[in-house]
Design a protein around this motif. Structure first.
Motif, PDB file in Angstrom:
ATOM      1  N   GLY A  39       0.826  -1.206   0.000  1.00  0.00           N
ATOM      2  CA  GLY A  39       0.000   0.000   0.000  1.00  0.00           C
ATOM      3  C   GLY A  39       0.857   1.251   0.000  1.00  0.00           C
ATOM      4  N   ILE A  40       0.627   2.137   0.973  1.00  0.00           N
ATOM      5  CA  ILE A  40       1.414   3.373   1.044  1.00  0.00           C
ATOM      6  C   ILE A  40       2.667   3.191   1.888  1.00  0.00           C
ATOM      7  N   TYR A  41       2.941   1.965   2.356  1.00  0.00           N
ATOM      8  CA  TYR A  41       4.031   1.717   3.303  1.00  0.00           C
ATOM      9  C   TYR A  41       5.172   0.937   2.651  1.00  0.00           C
ATOM     10  N   VAL A  42       6.391   1.187   3.151  1.00  0.00           N
ATOM     11  CA  VAL A  42       7.544   0.343   2.861  1.00  0.00           C
ATOM     12  C   VAL A  42       8.175  -0.064   4.184  1.00  0.00           C
ATOM     13  N   PHE A  43       8.945  -1.160   4.164  1.00  0.00           N
ATOM     14  CA  PHE A  43       9.529  -1.732   5.373  1.00  0.00           C
ATOM     15  C   PHE A  43      11.022  -1.911   5.161  1.00  0.00           C
ATOM     16  N   ASP A  44      11.824  -1.514   6.167  1.00  0.00           N
ATOM     17  CA  ASP A  44      13.264  -1.681   6.023  1.00  0.00           C
ATOM     18  C   ASP A  44      13.705  -3.065   6.491  1.00  0.00           C
ATOM     19  N   LYS A  48      11.091  -2.070  10.279  1.00  0.00           N
ATOM     20  CA  LYS A  48      10.454  -0.797  10.589  1.00  0.00           C
ATOM     21  C   LYS A  48       9.608  -0.341   9.406  1.00  0.00           C
ATOM     22  N   ARG A  49       8.409   0.175   9.709  1.00  0.00           N
ATOM     23  CA  ARG A  49       7.478   0.613   8.688  1.00  0.00           C
ATOM     24  C   ARG A  49       7.553   2.129   8.506  1.00  0.00           C
ATOM     25  N   TYR A  50       7.487   2.554   7.253  1.00  0.00           N
ATOM     26  CA  TYR A  50       7.495   3.976   6.895  1.00  0.00           C
ATOM     27  C   TYR A  50       6.331   4.262   5.954  1.00  0.00           C
ATOM     28  N   ILE A  51       5.721   5.430   6.108  1.00  0.00           N
ATOM     29  CA  ILE A  51       4.814   5.928   5.062  1.00  0.00           C
ATOM     30  C   ILE A  51       5.682   6.476   3.936  1.00  0.00           C
ATOM     31  N   GLU A  52       5.474   5.973   2.736  1.00  0.00           N
ATOM     32  CA  GLU A  52       6.248   6.457   1.599  1.00  0.00           C
ATOM     33  C   GLU A  52       5.576   7.736   1.077  1.00  0.00           C
ATOM     34  N   GLY A  53       5.919   8.842   1.722  1.00  0.00           N
ATOM     35  CA  GLY A  53       5.281  10.116   1.416  1.00  0.00           C
ATOM     36  C   GLY A  53       5.660  10.710   0.083  1.00  0.00           C
ATOM     37  N   MET A  54       6.605  10.058  -0.629  1.00  0.00           N
ATOM     38  CA  MET A  54       6.995  10.523  -1.958  1.00  0.00           C
ATOM     39  C   MET A  54       6.617   9.530  -3.055  1.00  0.00           C
ATOM     40  N   ALA A  55       5.830   8.496  -2.687  1.00  0.00           N
ATOM     41  CA  ALA A  55       5.452   7.468  -3.667  1.00  0.00           C
ATOM     42  C   ALA A  55       6.683   6.955  -4.413  1.00  0.00           C
ATOM     43  N   GLY A  56       7.761   6.703  -3.654  1.00  0.00           N
ATOM     44  CA  GLY A  56       9.026   6.307  -4.260  1.00  0.00           C
ATOM     45  C   GLY A  56       9.734   7.545  -4.765  1.00  0.00           C
ATOM     46  N   LEU A  57       9.680   7.764  -6.060  1.00  0.00           N
ATOM     47  CA  LEU A  57      10.174   9.003  -6.667  1.00  0.00           C
ATOM     48  C   LEU A  57       9.028   9.633  -7.462  1.00  0.00           C
ATOM     49  N   PRO A 356      -8.547  18.857  -0.997  1.00  0.00           N
ATOM     50  CA  PRO A 356      -8.820  19.960  -0.065  1.00  0.00           C
ATOM     51  C   PRO A 356      -8.269  19.697   1.342  1.00  0.00           C
ATOM     52  N   PHE A 357      -8.420  18.471   1.831  1.00  0.00           N
ATOM     53  CA  PHE A 357      -7.898  18.121   3.161  1.00  0.00           C
ATOM     54  C   PHE A 357      -6.376  18.128   3.174  1.00  0.00           C
ATOM     55  N   PHE A 358      -5.779  17.532   2.142  1.00  0.00           N
ATOM     56  CA  PHE A 358      -4.317  17.511   2.014  1.00  0.00           C
ATOM     57  C   PHE A 358      -3.755  18.927   2.009  1.00  0.00           C
ATOM     58  N   LEU A 359      -4.342  19.802   1.197  1.00  0.00           N
ATOM     59  CA  LEU A 359      -3.826  21.168   1.075  1.00  0.00           C
ATOM     60  C   LEU A 359      -4.115  21.995   2.329  1.00  0.00           C
ATOM     61  N   LYS A 360      -5.237  21.711   2.999  1.00  0.00           N
ATOM     62  CA  LYS A 360      -5.540  22.424   4.244  1.00  0.00           C
ATOM     63  C   LYS A 360      -4.509  22.087   5.320  1.00  0.00           C
ATOM     64  N   ARG A 361      -4.207  20.795   5.467  1.00  0.00           N
ATOM     65  CA  ARG A 361      -3.224  20.399   6.468  1.00  0.00           C
ATOM     66  C   ARG A 361      -1.831  20.925   6.108  1.00  0.00           C
ATOM     67  N   LEU A 362      -1.511  20.908   4.820  1.00  0.00           N
ATOM     68  CA  LEU A 362      -0.224  21.451   4.370  1.00  0.00           C
ATOM     69  C   LEU A 362      -0.133  22.945   4.665  1.00  0.00           C
ATOM     70  N   GLU A 429      -7.596   9.264   6.404  1.00  0.00           N
ATOM     71  CA  GLU A 429      -6.955   8.980   7.681  1.00  0.00           C
ATOM     72  C   GLU A 429      -5.441   8.931   7.534  1.00  0.00           C
ATOM     73  N   GLN A 430      -4.954   8.331   6.459  1.00  0.00           N
ATOM     74  CA  GLN A 430      -3.513   8.249   6.231  1.00  0.00           C
ATOM     75  C   GLN A 430      -2.912   9.614   5.921  1.00  0.00           C
ATOM     76  N   VAL A 431      -3.645  10.450   5.187  1.00  0.00           N
ATOM     77  CA  VAL A 431      -3.185  11.827   4.966  1.00  0.00           C
ATOM     78  C   VAL A 431      -3.038  12.534   6.313  1.00  0.00           C
ATOM     79  N   GLY A 432      -4.032  12.356   7.187  1.00  0.00           N
ATOM     80  CA  GLY A 432      -3.946  12.951   8.509  1.00  0.00           C
ATOM     81  C   GLY A 432      -2.728  12.479   9.282  1.00  0.00           C
ATOM     82  N   THR A 433      -2.408  11.201   9.181  1.00  0.00           N
ATOM     83  CA  THR A 433      -1.232  10.662   9.870  1.00  0.00           C
ATOM     84  C   THR A 433       0.048  11.292   9.349  1.00  0.00           C
ATOM     85  N   ILE A 434       0.124  11.475   8.026  1.00  0.00           N
ATOM     86  CA  ILE A 434       1.305  12.140   7.452  1.00  0.00           C
ATOM     87  C   ILE A 434       1.533  13.494   8.109  1.00  0.00           C
TER      88      ILE A 434
END
Length: 452
Positions: A39-44, A48-57, A356-362, A429-434
């Protein structure tokens, strides 16, 4: 991080030179090993789990571990694992994908040419444009205009189009005949007392002046991203493209829209070309074309570009350009399935709903004492850190990126701008976590800076 002898980290340090990495620092510190994704996560390698906030590249639209793409690759691998498109040969996946892209194109296009990366696509666009000018009997019409802070790749040609100093330094770039005009970043480049409308007018005037100085009869093309990605997620001010495009048409200058990052939904429309009402002659695509499960890219060219190239190839006897992997059957099959997922699951609609939610939080992060500006559109954005005494430009961003990573979020420091471009499958919910992680990390960073 303690590196054990013969571990993958140790072997990486011993044998691999990394992209966009300080090689001496890598020798000292080693690399983070990513083992899996879901999904949106990668694991080292430690789990350890990370949200891949850059969708890779900027690229994994459908998330990690998408079984439909794995299956599409396996089916094609079993049927025809490789073939080329040289010398009037072809295969089903490349034909199907070309047809699909022409049907999807945001403006009328004539042909598709496949390459393997965004860099190769933009490099090929340059060669096509030069070839076309010669075909038209205008060998002097070869110069190309790009923009300061634009990013178009890392081949010798595409890195020359890129308007970032570190892509030129010590590489003896840019090539002759490449020029960079004003970057449409209002906050950074506006003059004192200049409003957005005045800034847009000056961007247009700067382009006109450059064309006048070099001579319109020597300029073949202008290249631009609808939204600048690797330059720091720079969204052009209102009216910018409406001011730029008529100038190109007036002077018979081709327009290349670099949709390598924006394409396939990132801005809230299938293409950034639609978002900003662009009318390009060439569109370059990659990244979300296959969600980067396979390396593939493409150029869409209109008939104005194609016909002179076809005529010249007839005169010479061949279009003497191509890559071994162009239109690779496995990559094309994966891209087709990826596009089907984007459409069937209405991921562009998901971007529109969450934007709208993403940009509001940003935007809310802009109020933090460490921040100076938030920028974004669709599901792509960046928070720029304010300059700070004692730190050179570009030093703060990597420090915050390290804190974010420690807290389980991958961002990308573009200088001192922290970019976000999560997979398009993300939930509210995941956007909120970011942004919860981002807020905590900014506070940690502020405490560290205050204690220093």
């Amino acid at each position: 991080m303690t590196i054990q002898p013969n571990s993958i980290e140790a072997r990486d340090k011993a044998y691999q030179l990394h992209s966009y990495t300080n090689a001496k620092a890598l020798e000292r510190d080693g690399a983070l090993v990513i083992e899996s994704g879901e999904g949106i996560y990668v694991f080292d390698s430690n789990g350890k789990r990370y949200i891949e906030g850059m969708a890779g590249l900027w690229s994994v639209a459908v998330g990690f571990g998408e079984q439909r793409l794995v299956d599409a690759a396996a089916r094609q691998m079993a049927k025809l694992p490789y073939y080329h498109t040289f010398a009037a040969k072809t295969h089903g996946p490349s034909v199907d994908l070309a047809e699909k892209l022409i049907q999807m194109a945001p403006v009328p296009m004539s042909k598709v040419y496949f390459t393997n990366s965004g860099s190769e696509a933009n490099d090929t666009a340059m060669k096509m444009i030069w070839y076309r000018s010669n075909a038209l009997g205008r060998p002097e019409k070869k110069k190309i205009i790009s923009r300061i802070k634009g990013y178009h790749g890392v081949t010798v040609a595409s890195a020359s189009l890129t308007g970032l100093p570190n892509n030129h330094r010590s590489f003896d770039l840019p090539l002759p005949g490449i020029f960079h005009t004003t970057c449409p970043h209002f906050r950074l480049f506006a003059q004192e007392g200049e409003d957005e409308a005045g800034f847009v007018a000056r961007c247009a005037a700067d382009l006109e002046a450059l064309i006048a100085r070099e001579g319109a009869d020597t300029i073949a093309a202008f290249i631009g991203e609808p939204v600048m990605g690797a330059g720091g997620v720079i969204v052009p001010p209102a009216g910018y493209w409406e001011a730029i495009q008529p100038i190109l048409k007036k002077h018979d200058i081709l327009f290349i829209a670099d949709e390598v990052i924006c394409g396939f939904g990132r801005t809230g429309q299938m293409f950034g070309t639609t978002t900003f009402a662009l009318e390009p002659d060439i569109i370059t695509l990659s990244k979300q074309l296959s969600s980067s499960y396979q390396p593939i890219s493409a150029l869409l060219i209109n008939d104005r570009v194609y016909q002179p190239i076809a005529e010249e190839s007839g005169r010479i006897g061949t279009f003497g350009h191509g890559y071994t992997g162009s239109g690779h059957p496995v990559a094309a099959a994966v891209a087709l399935e990826n596009l089907a997922i984007i459409e069937e699951r209405d991921l562009v609609g998901n971007v529109q709903a969450l934007s709208p939610f993403f940009l509001k939080r940003l935007k809310a992060l802009e109020a933090h004492p460490l921040a100076i500006e938030a920028r974004g559109i669709g599901l792509i954005g960046a928070l720029e850190l304010a300059p700070r005494e004692g730190f050179a430009t570009g030093q703060l961003g990597p420090k915050l990126a390290a804190i974010l990573q420690e807290n389980g979020l991958f961002s990308r420091a573009v200088g001192d701008s922290m970019a976000l471009c999560p997979p398009m499958i993300i939930t509210e919910e995941q956007v909120g976590t970011i942004f919860d992680i981002f807020e905590r990390s900014l506070d940690v960073f502020q405490t560290q800076l205050s204690a220093a």
